[in-house]
Design a protein around this motif. Structure first.
Motif, PDB file in Angstrom:
ATOM      1  N   ARG A 115       0.823  -1.217   0.000  1.00 41.28           N
ATOM      2  CA  ARG A 115       0.000   0.000   0.000  1.00 41.28           C
ATOM      3  C   ARG A 115       0.853   1.262   0.000  1.00 41.28           C
TER       4      ARG A 115
ATOM      5  N   LYS B   7     -11.136  -0.096  12.007  1.00 40.38           N
ATOM      6  CA  LYS B   7     -11.965   0.202  10.834  1.00 40.38           C
ATOM      7  C   LYS B   7     -13.401   0.551  11.217  1.00 40.38           C
TER       8      LYS B   7
ATOM      9  N   SER C 254     -14.715   6.754   9.211  1.00 41.40           N
ATOM     10  CA  SER C 254     -13.827   7.858   8.847  1.00 41.40           C
ATOM     11  C   SER C 254     -13.788   8.904   9.963  1.00 41.40           C
TER      12      SER C 254
ATOM     13  N   ARG D 219      -6.388   9.309   5.322  1.00 33.19           N
ATOM     14  CA  ARG D 219      -7.454   8.748   4.473  1.00 33.19           C
ATOM     15  C   ARG D 219      -8.097   7.574   5.202  1.00 33.19           C
ATOM     16  N   TYR D 220      -9.351   7.357   4.883  1.00 35.81           N
ATOM     17  CA  TYR D 220     -10.073   6.204   5.405  1.00 35.81           C
ATOM     18  C   TYR D 220     -10.508   5.372   4.210  1.00 35.81           C
ATOM     19  N   ASP D 221     -10.169   4.091   4.227  1.00 33.06           N
ATOM     20  CA  ASP D 221     -10.516   3.196   3.121  1.00 33.06           C
ATOM     21  C   ASP D 221     -11.023   1.891   3.715  1.00 33.06           C
ATOM     22  N   ASP D 222     -12.340   1.689   3.688  1.00 29.76           N
ATOM     23  CA  ASP D 222     -12.930   0.527   4.344  1.00 29.76           C
ATOM     24  C   ASP D 222     -12.698  -0.790   3.615  1.00 29.76           C
ATOM     25  N   ARG D 223     -11.947  -0.774   2.533  1.00 31.87           N
ATOM     26  CA  ARG D 223     -11.566  -2.037   1.886  1.00 31.87           C
ATOM     27  C   ARG D 223     -10.514  -2.780   2.716  1.00 31.87           C
TER      28      ARG D 223
ATOM     29  N   ALA E  82      -7.862   0.523   8.056  1.00 32.81           N
ATOM     30  CA  ALA E  82      -8.524   1.459   7.147  1.00 32.81           C
ATOM     31  C   ALA E  82      -8.054   2.898   7.291  1.00 32.81           C
TER      32      ALA E  82
ATOM     33  N   SER F  99      -5.278   5.484   7.220  1.00 38.05           N
ATOM     34  CA  SER F  99      -3.926   5.520   6.664  1.00 38.05           C
ATOM     35  C   SER F  99      -3.445   6.953   6.471  1.00 38.05           C
TER      36      SER F  99
ATOM     37  N   HIS G 143       1.037   8.516   2.321  1.00 38.20           N
ATOM     38  CA  HIS G 143       0.996   7.668   1.124  1.00 38.20           C
ATOM     39  C   HIS G 143       2.207   7.959   0.243  1.00 38.20           C
TER      40      HIS G 143
END
Length: 185
Positions: A21, A29, A33, A123-127, A131, A133, A136
């Motif tokens: 990532r 998670k 968010s 960032r929030y990414d529920d995948r 989640a 992060s 980047h």
């Protein structure tokens, strides 16, 4: 500049996943968010910690571990504050706990220099189970035990992320410089 310890746990998130990532990430998670609570203005830190407690009570309220250990301000809420305090130029050592190949031990697997403040790159990414992060575009380097041995892990238990007590920063800096300059095999 500071050194931070970032804990991962299989199967939710492994060091390998963080490398793929190219970021820093932490768990929780189900809290959703945090974007609307992360605002740099007076009192935002307290609002964020309170939100984490309240949302955690709703989501994890039946879990006795949440009530007993995690909801306190110096636990999960503080882990998020630590995470959001990581700045560009800081160093992070990724730890992984309990993998079968590690016989349940916690060990350092990677080191990276932070490229962006996590507060500004959140960032929030529920995948992902991890989640939440930030930073980047990060390049992780596998910890080289042959040249640098095992770093002295924090003595005090912590949740997700904690600041180093200052003893390992120089070793982490040397390891990262070595790994950045090493020619590819």
């Amino acid at each position: 500049m500071k050194l931070w310890w970032l804990m991962t746990h299989r199967p939710e998130c492994s060091y390998t996943q963080l490398k793929q990532r190219g970021c820093l990430a932490i768990y929780w998670k189900d809290l959703g968010s945090l974007d609307r609570y992360i605002r740099v203005r007076n009192g935002w830190e307290r609002q964020l910690k309170t939100y984490i407690q309240v949302k955690g009570d709703v989501v994890f309220g039946q879990n006795p571990k949440w009530r007993k250990d995690y909801r306190e301000l110096d636990q999960v809420p503080q882990a998020f504050m630590n995470f959001l305090s990581i700045k560009a130029g800081d160093l992070v050592i990724a730890l992984e706990a309990g993998a079968a190949t590690q016989l349940g031990r916690t060990e350092a697997l990677g080191v990276a220099e932070v490229t962006q403040d996590t507060l500004n790159s959140y960032r929030y990414d529920d995948r992902f189970d991890y989640a939440h992060s930030g930073s980047h575009g990060l390049t992780w380097h596998d910890w080289d035990r042959i040249h640098f041995g095992e770093p002295k892990l924090p003595k005090k238990p912590f949740i997700s992320v904690t600041e180093d007590n200052g003893q390992e920063f120089e070793r982490a800096r040397q390891a990262l410089d070595y790994l950045n300059n090493r020619s590819p095999a």
